[in-house]
Each structure stands twice: as structure tokens, then as C-alpha cells.
Design a protein around this motif. Structure first.
Motif, PDB file in Angstrom:
ATOM      1  N   HIS A   1      26.334  22.887  47.242  1.00 60.56           N
ATOM      2  CA  HIS A   1      25.518  23.158  48.226  1.00 60.56           C
ATOM      3  C   HIS A   1      25.638  24.608  48.706  1.00 60.56           C
ATOM      4  O   HIS A   1      26.314  24.726  49.836  1.00 60.56           O
TER       5      HIS A   1
ATOM      6  N   ASP B   1      23.417  18.541  57.305  1.00 62.64           N
ATOM      7  CA  ASP B   1      24.623  17.592  56.826  1.00 62.64           C
ATOM      8  C   ASP B   1      25.847  18.506  57.236  1.00 62.64           C
ATOM      9  O   ASP B   1      26.811  17.772  57.928  1.00 62.64           O
ATOM     10  N   ALA B   2      25.972  19.495  57.179  1.00 62.31           N
ATOM     11  CA  ALA B   2      26.975  20.429  57.355  1.00 62.31           C
ATOM     12  C   ALA B   2      27.233  20.886  58.839  1.00 62.31           C
ATOM     13  O   ALA B   2      28.245  20.800  59.229  1.00 62.31           O
TER      14      ALA B   2
ATOM     15  N   SER C   1      21.471  19.598  53.219  1.00 59.42           N
ATOM     16  CA  SER C   1      22.737  19.519  53.026  1.00 59.42           C
ATOM     17  C   SER C   1      23.150  20.695  54.235  1.00 59.42           C
ATOM     18  O   SER C   1      24.334  20.151  54.673  1.00 59.42           O
TER      19      SER C   1
ATOM     20  N   ARG D   1      24.739  11.646  50.533  1.00 64.41           N
ATOM     21  CA  ARG D   1      23.751  11.607  51.777  1.00 64.41           C
ATOM     22  C   ARG D   1      22.305  12.331  51.629  1.00 64.41           C
ATOM     23  O   ARG D   1      21.360  11.611  52.030  1.00 64.41           O
TER      24      ARG D   1
ATOM     25  N   THR E   1      31.587  20.157  50.843  1.00 63.83           N
ATOM     26  CA  THR E   1      30.504  19.652  50.495  1.00 63.83           C
ATOM     27  C   THR E   1      31.027  18.350  49.183  1.00 63.83           C
ATOM     28  O   THR E   1      30.699  18.835  48.012  1.00 63.83           O
TER      29      THR E   1
ATOM     30  N   ARG F   1      23.394  11.168  61.912  1.00 58.50           N
ATOM     31  CA  ARG F   1      22.993  11.072  60.716  1.00 58.50           C
ATOM     32  C   ARG F   1      21.457  10.958  60.716  1.00 58.50           C
ATOM     33  O   ARG F   1      20.943  10.578  61.666  1.00 58.50           O
TER      34      ARG F   1
ATOM     35  N   ARG G   1      28.454   6.562  54.604  1.00 57.19           N
ATOM     36  CA  ARG G   1      29.704   6.998  55.007  1.00 57.19           C
ATOM     37  C   ARG G   1      30.846   6.334  54.423  1.00 57.19           C
ATOM     38  O   ARG G   1      30.635   5.349  54.066  1.00 57.19           O
TER      39      ARG G   1
ATOM     40  N   TRP H   1      30.563  12.588  48.931  1.00 52.76           N
ATOM     41  CA  TRP H   1      29.576  11.705  50.003  1.00 52.76           C
ATOM     42  C   TRP H   1      28.502  12.751  50.598  1.00 52.76           C
ATOM     43  O   TRP H   1      27.429  12.038  50.807  1.00 52.76           O
ATOM     44  N   SER H   2      28.563  13.857  50.817  1.00 57.45           N
ATOM     45  CA  SER H   2      27.805  14.819  51.274  1.00 57.45           C
ATOM     46  C   SER H   2      26.510  14.806  50.205  1.00 57.45           C
ATOM     47  O   SER H   2      25.264  14.616  50.781  1.00 57.45           O
TER      48      SER H   2
ATOM     49  N   ASP I   1      29.814  14.808  62.879  1.00 57.06           N
ATOM     50  CA  ASP I   1      30.105  13.649  61.982  1.00 57.06           C
ATOM     51  C   ASP I   1      29.360  12.297  62.380  1.00 57.06           C
ATOM     52  O   ASP I   1      28.917  11.501  61.441  1.00 57.06           O
TER      53      ASP I   1
END
Length: 353
Positions: free
Chosen positions: A124, A179-180, A176, A319, A312, A187, A344, A315-316, A184
Motif C-alpha cells: 500500500h 485504514d492507516a 488503505s 480490511r 500494512t 473501522r 480484526r 489484516w490491513s 485502531d
């Protein structure tokens, strides 16, 4: 590890040469192979004087004990068999986005990597830009206050892909990044997708995503293959400050605005809330210009050496796949909101279901 990590790049097409160049320039990595079915193309990428070996056989590359890890730049439909073969051969894996052609395939790879104690990392790329790293710090340190909205635009002319629509091609970058940078515990819980195919390509070429987050915030992503001008902008609005990222503005990519709207509750005589507009300073942080892919390779090497999950990780990537699959379902249903899987590590059983 006392010895450099031996790496093989799989795929010498569009993205493979970039992986080759950055692997060769990253301390701690030693590029051993460039593997492609078209060996002549691979040789052209390496040039006449390279000591890197060329191979047309993935099996041969994976059988070499000098290869500790692979970086995969092949079509998404091949990610599952290529990455799975590498993991089963005991190799760490860096794979180009998306993780796989679908959620179920991506989950197979995540499970295989975790069961074997191997690094599975997503390329990513934008997450490793100095801008996104700084934006992540601002959001997670509370410098923006409470995030109130996110808007992203990624449009340009081409390339219309033969196997995926514009959502699967361009939106993974923005998803992505979200997500970053988001905390945490925040979502994407649901998504609505609207797309059109005005040129008759057989797939959506223009698209809009509305993302509902678990904290009630909405995010929007606009992607387009048909725009005559290239635009890459993202706005992250907070209760204290708002950040505007213009990736094409090399002079001022990021600007932080102390501007926004505050609500003043009315008294008994004023039953309606009053909106007060705040107009403060704008700051442009001085950020280094550094190739993001170099950061990807450095993180890949560090995660292997330090035996930890990369930023990354698989799991990322999973998602992002979950959101894309929900977007496809929404598009087929005329844009209605579709629930996104809760993906997760703590929810392993739910992720598998």
C-alpha cells in the motif's frame, strides 16, 4: 539477521521494475532473482551488467535457500497461487494491492502466513509517503481534534483495466490510507457505491463511495478513469483543525488549517444552536521528498528482521478487500448501503465466517 535478506521479485511488468530498483537500493535486502514467464522482458529490466539472476520458473526460485522473501507484482487473479506457493516454501511475502481477487482468497493467505509465522505485507505504497506518515501522527495524536469527515478524490485519464472496475483499481489507495491514519478502534462498517460506464467498457469507469465509520463519521471517495485532468486530493476535517493534502502540489503537498465551524448551544431564549466560524492560521509542514516505495521496502526488511507485523500487514489488506467486496455488492444493488465485515485479529472467528 547477520546476512542480508535474499529477495526475489516476481513479475517484470508495469510495477516489477520499481520493486527491482528499490530492493536494490534498500540496506538489508539483497535482490537475488527477477522471475517472469517472459525472461527476455526480465533481462531488459535488469540490463546487461546485472548480477541478479533471471528465471522463468517460480518453483526454481522458491526452491533456492538463498531466497528468504518474495515481492509479487503479478495480476491480482494470480496473487493467491503465487503468494501461497511462496508462503508454503517458507518465504516472507510482499504483495501488490489488492491482496487477492476476493476476500476468501485473501483470508487464506492471512491464515497461512500467521500459521507459519511469516511476514505477509501489502504494498500500500501511499501509506509510506512522508505526507501520510505525518497525517497519521496528526490524527492519532489528537492534533486535529475529533475527526468529523474525510473526502478523497483520485481521478485521471486512464488506464481502463481489462479485469477490474475503477473501484478495485483506484480506491484501494484511499481505503488503505484511511485504514492507516484512523485510530485502531475506528473501522468502516458499511458502504454505498454508485458507478457509471459512460464509454461502454463493460465495467464502472466513474465511481463514488460513501463509507460509514463505526464512530458515526462519513467518508467519501471519488474515483474516475475518464477525467482529462489528474487530481489527487484528500481532506481530513477535525473539530480543531482540518488538513488538505494535494499530492500534485510539489511546493505545498500538505496544509493544516486552523479553520472550522463550532456550535454554540442556545440559551432558553434561543432554542436553536448557533454556528460560529473559526478562521485561524494555515501551516504548511516542511516534509521531506522521498520515494514511498523505498519506505515500503525498508518496512518489509525491518518487519522480517524484527519479527513483527508491518504497518500494512495482511489484516490491513483484508480490511480493504472487505470494503471492496461490500462496494461491489452495493453497486449491484443500486447503491444501497451494504454492511462491511468486521475484520480484526481479535475477531478471528468472525473474520472467518
Amino acid at each position: 539477521m547477520d546476512q542480508p535478506i535474499g529477495v526475489a521479485v516476481i513479475g517484470a511488468g508495469y510495477w516489477g521494475p520499481n520493486l527491482v530498483r528499490n530492493a536494490q537500493a534498500t540496506p538489508g535486502l539483497k535482490l537475488r532473482y527477477l522471475c517472469d514467464l517472459d525472461t527476455e522482458r526480465a533481462r531488459r529490466v535488469l540490463g546487461d551488467y546485472s548480477t541478479v539472476r533471471v528465471s522463468g520458473s517460480l518453483d526454481d526460485v522458491l526452491a533456492d535457500p538463498a531466497v528468504d522473501a518474495v515481492a509479487i507484482a503479478t495480476p491480482a487473479a494470480t496473487h493467491l497461487p503465487v503468494a501461497m506457493a511462496a508462503l508454503r516454501a517458507g518465504k516472507h511475502v510482499l504483495v501488490e494491492k489488492p491482496l487477492a481477487a476476493g476476500y476468501a482468497e485473501g483470508l487464506e493467505l492471512v491464515r497461512e502466513a500467521e500459521n507459519r509465522g511469516l511476514v505477509l505485507m501489502l504494498d500500500h505504497t501511499f501509506v509510506y509517503t512522508p505526507v501520510v506518515r505525518h497525517l497519521r501522527q496528526l490524527v492519532r495524536a489528537g492534533e486535529l481534534g475529533t475527526v468529523q469527515y474525510l473526502d478523497s478524490v483520485r481521478v485521471n485519464l486512464g488506464l481502463v483495466q481489462p479485469d477490474v472496475d475503477v473501484f478495485w483499481d483506484l480506491a484501494p489507495h484511499d481505503l488503505s490510507i484511511f485504514d492507516a491514519i484512523l485510530p485502531d478502534d475506528v473501522r468502516v462498517t458499511r458502504v454505498s457505491a454508485h458507478g457509471s460506464d459512460p464509454i461502454g467498457a463493460g465495467r464502472a469507469c466513474v465511481g463514488h463511495l460513501t463509507l460509514g465509520l463505526s464512530d458515526g463519521v462519513q467518508a467519501h471517495v471519488h474515483v474516475n478513469w475518464l477525467s482529462p485532468t489528474k487530481i489527487r486530493t484528500m481532506i481530513v476535517g477535525g473539530s480543531r483543525r482540518t488538513v488538505v493534502w494535494d499530492d500534485l502540489n510539489v511546493v505545498q503537498r500538505l496544509s493544516v488549517h486552523d479553520r472550522g465551524a463550532d456550535v454554540i448551544e442556545g440559551d432558553e431564549a434561543r432554542t436553536q444552536a448557533i454556528v460560529s466560524y473559526r478562521r485561524g492560521d494555515t501551516v504548511a509542514p516542511a516534509l521531506p521528498e522521498r520515494e514511498a516505495l523505498r519506505g515500503v521496502m525498508a518496512e518489509f526488511a525491518a518487519s522480517i528482521t524484527e519479527k513483527r507485523a508491518p504497518l500494512t500487514d495482511g489484516w490491513s489488506g483484508l480490511r480493504v478487500l472487505a470494503i471492496l467486496e461490500a462496494a461491489s455488492a452495493s453497486l449491484a444493488a443500486g447503491g444501497e448501503f451494504v454492511t462491511v465485515r468486521d475484520v480484526r485479529p481479535a475477531n478471528w472467528e468472525e473474520a472467518v465466517a
